[in-house]
Design a protein around this motif. Sequence first.
Motif, mmCIF file in Angstrom:
data_model
loop_
_atom_site.group_PDB
_atom_site.id
_atom_site.type_symbol
_atom_site.label_atom_id
_atom_site.label_comp_id
_atom_site.label_asym_id
_atom_site.label_seq_id
_atom_site.Cartn_x
_atom_site.Cartn_y
_atom_site.Cartn_z
ATOM 1 N N THR A 8 0.851 -1.188 0.000
ATOM 2 C CA THR A 8 0.000 0.000 0.000
ATOM 3 C C THR A 8 0.884 1.235 0.000
ATOM 4 O O THR A 8 1.754 1.383 0.863
ATOM 5 C CB THR A 8 -0.899 0.020 1.243
ATOM 6 O OG1 THR A 8 -1.627 -1.203 1.309
ATOM 7 C CG2 THR A 8 -1.872 1.161 1.198
ATOM 8 N N LYS A 12 -2.131 6.185 -0.491
ATOM 9 C CA LYS A 12 -3.354 5.426 -0.209
ATOM 10 C C LYS A 12 -3.528 5.209 1.290
ATOM 11 O O LYS A 12 -4.642 5.303 1.813
ATOM 12 C CB LYS A 12 -3.312 4.067 -0.916
ATOM 13 C CG LYS A 12 -3.631 4.123 -2.374
ATOM 14 C CD LYS A 12 -5.097 4.445 -2.546
ATOM 15 C CE LYS A 12 -5.477 4.384 -4.006
ATOM 16 N NZ LYS A 12 -6.836 4.839 -4.237
ATOM 17 N N ARG A 13 -2.450 4.923 1.991
ATOM 18 C CA ARG A 13 -2.512 4.709 3.434
ATOM 19 C C ARG A 13 -2.996 5.973 4.142
ATOM 20 O O ARG A 13 -3.867 5.925 5.001
ATOM 21 C CB ARG A 13 -1.121 4.325 3.939
ATOM 22 C CG ARG A 13 -1.048 4.122 5.430
ATOM 23 C CD ARG A 13 0.380 4.085 5.895
ATOM 24 N NE ARG A 13 1.018 5.382 5.677
ATOM 25 C CZ ARG A 13 2.312 5.557 5.473
ATOM 26 N NH1 ARG A 13 3.135 4.526 5.427
ATOM 27 N NH2 ARG A 13 2.808 6.758 5.310
ATOM 28 N N ASN A 14 -2.462 7.129 3.745
ATOM 29 C CA ASN A 14 -2.846 8.389 4.385
ATOM 30 C C ASN A 14 -4.257 8.814 4.014
ATOM 31 O O ASN A 14 -4.945 9.425 4.824
ATOM 32 C CB ASN A 14 -1.839 9.476 4.029
ATOM 33 C CG ASN A 14 -0.469 9.183 4.607
ATOM 34 O OD1 ASN A 14 -0.346 8.439 5.584
ATOM 35 N ND2 ASN A 14 0.571 9.734 3.998
ATOM 36 N N ARG A 16 -6.705 6.743 3.571
ATOM 37 C CA ARG A 16 -7.552 5.905 4.408
ATOM 38 C C ARG A 16 -7.602 6.456 5.835
ATOM 39 O O ARG A 16 -8.632 6.430 6.486
ATOM 40 C CB ARG A 16 -7.020 4.473 4.415
ATOM 41 C CG ARG A 16 -7.864 3.516 5.232
ATOM 42 C CD ARG A 16 -7.306 2.120 5.238
ATOM 43 N NE ARG A 16 -6.067 2.027 5.976
ATOM 44 C CZ ARG A 16 -4.895 1.670 5.453
ATOM 45 N NH1 ARG A 16 -4.795 1.382 4.161
ATOM 46 N NH2 ARG A 16 -3.816 1.596 6.200
ATOM 47 N N ARG A 17 -6.503 6.974 6.321
ATOM 48 C CA ARG A 17 -6.417 7.482 7.686
ATOM 49 C C ARG A 17 -6.972 8.894 7.833
ATOM 50 O O ARG A 17 -7.063 9.394 8.956
ATOM 51 C CB ARG A 17 -4.963 7.466 8.154
ATOM 52 C CG ARG A 17 -4.422 6.069 8.340
ATOM 53 C CD ARG A 17 -2.983 6.098 8.744
ATOM 54 N NE ARG A 17 -2.465 4.756 8.912
ATOM 55 C CZ ARG A 17 -1.194 4.469 9.118
ATOM 56 N NH1 ARG A 17 -0.303 5.441 9.196
ATOM 57 N NH2 ARG A 17 -0.800 3.226 9.251
ATOM 58 N N SER A 18 -7.328 9.542 6.736
ATOM 59 C CA SER A 18 -7.776 10.927 6.820
ATOM 60 C C SER A 18 -9.086 11.057 7.585
ATOM 61 O O SER A 18 -9.392 12.112 8.123
ATOM 62 C CB SER A 18 -7.931 11.526 5.431
ATOM 63 O OG SER A 18 -9.019 10.916 4.761
ATOM 64 N N HIS A 19 -9.874 9.981 7.674
ATOM 65 C CA HIS A 19 -11.157 10.036 8.372
ATOM 66 C C HIS A 19 -11.000 9.761 9.861
ATOM 67 O O HIS A 19 -11.982 9.834 10.596
ATOM 68 C CB HIS A 19 -12.133 9.026 7.771
ATOM 69 C CG HIS A 19 -12.377 9.261 6.321
ATOM 70 N ND1 HIS A 19 -13.115 10.316 5.861
ATOM 71 C CD2 HIS A 19 -11.958 8.599 5.221
ATOM 72 C CE1 HIS A 19 -13.161 10.290 4.538
ATOM 73 N NE2 HIS A 19 -12.456 9.256 4.120
ATOM 74 N N ASP A 20 -9.809 9.427 10.316
ATOM 75 C CA ASP A 20 -9.595 9.090 11.715
ATOM 76 C C ASP A 20 -9.318 10.310 12.584
ATOM 77 O O ASP A 20 -9.240 10.178 13.802
ATOM 78 C CB ASP A 20 -8.419 8.112 11.862
ATOM 79 C CG ASP A 20 -8.704 6.780 11.203
ATOM 80 O OD1 ASP A 20 -9.904 6.482 10.966
ATOM 81 O OD2 ASP A 20 -7.752 6.027 10.930
ATOM 82 N N ALA A 21 -9.168 11.477 11.981
ATOM 83 C CA ALA A 21 -8.825 12.671 12.752
ATOM 84 C C ALA A 21 -9.996 13.085 13.636
ATOM 85 O O ALA A 21 -11.162 12.979 13.247
ATOM 86 C CB ALA A 21 -8.464 13.816 11.811
#
Length: 61
Positions: A8, A12-14, A16-21
């Motif tokens: 990955t 793409k990894r970041n 996916r993590r953008s909604h975790d903030a």
Amino acid sequence: MAVPKRKTSPSKRNMRRSHDALSQPVYVEDKNSGELRRPHHIDLKTGMYRGRQILTPKTEA
């Protein structure tokens, strides 16, 4: 056992993590009392919601 076919990418990894903030809770100023309250919630001190009396006001004992 499931194994990823490709690595990955950091992009793409970041994405996916953008909604975790975490975000700050939103408050609005009440029109009648001027106090802050959550939108679409009953003001527990006055018992008002959208200009109508829903609950009896809480009395501080």
